[in-house]
Design a protein around this motif. Sequence first.
Motif, short mmCIF file in Angstrom:
data_model
loop_
_atom_site.label_atom_id
_atom_site.label_comp_id
_atom_site.label_asym_id
_atom_site.label_seq_id
_atom_site.Cartn_x
_atom_site.Cartn_y
_atom_site.Cartn_z
N LEU A 37 1.56 -40.73 -9.44
CA LEU A 37 2.34 -39.84 -8.58
C LEU A 37 3.84 -40.00 -8.83
O LEU A 37 4.59 -39.02 -8.83
N TYR A 76 -8.45 -37.29 -12.89
CA TYR A 76 -7.22 -37.14 -12.10
C TYR A 76 -7.48 -36.32 -10.84
O TYR A 76 -7.13 -36.74 -9.74
N GLN A 80 -7.19 -37.48 -7.05
CA GLN A 80 -6.18 -36.82 -6.23
C GLN A 80 -6.82 -36.31 -4.94
O GLN A 80 -6.30 -36.51 -3.84
N TYR A 90 -2.72 -41.84 1.78
CA TYR A 90 -1.94 -40.93 0.94
C TYR A 90 -0.47 -40.94 1.35
O TYR A 90 0.43 -40.95 0.50
#
Length: 120
Positions: A37, A76, A80, A90
């Motif tokens: 990120l 990914y 995510q 998160y």
Amino acid sequence: MKKFVVLFFGIISISCSNNPVPKPDNLLDDEVMTDILFDIAILQAADGSMPFRLTEKNIKINTYIYKKYEIDSTTYYQNQRYYAADSRKYKKMYQEVLDRLDKAKTENDSILPEGKERLK
């Protein structure tokens, strides 16, 4: 009726506490996902302020991330989605990214005046 109400709230509390998104087969560690990120934030900022620089070096953000972390697009996106489903985790990850960006900015700002002096 009381049993029904207790049962109803028990089911609701259990279902709300579990992550509704299944755990990916290739689960990335929290720290690795935070690193990803962070890198994405840096690359997107560079692309937004100097898009020609990434283009002239033929750097595509997604491809760069996949190669650097040795993952594919499915890994990914599954990770995510998995991490985004847990809002507390998160948010903590994004706060870490923001803290690292602030630290990097402070470090770069402290170097910048020295660079300006050398250019004169």
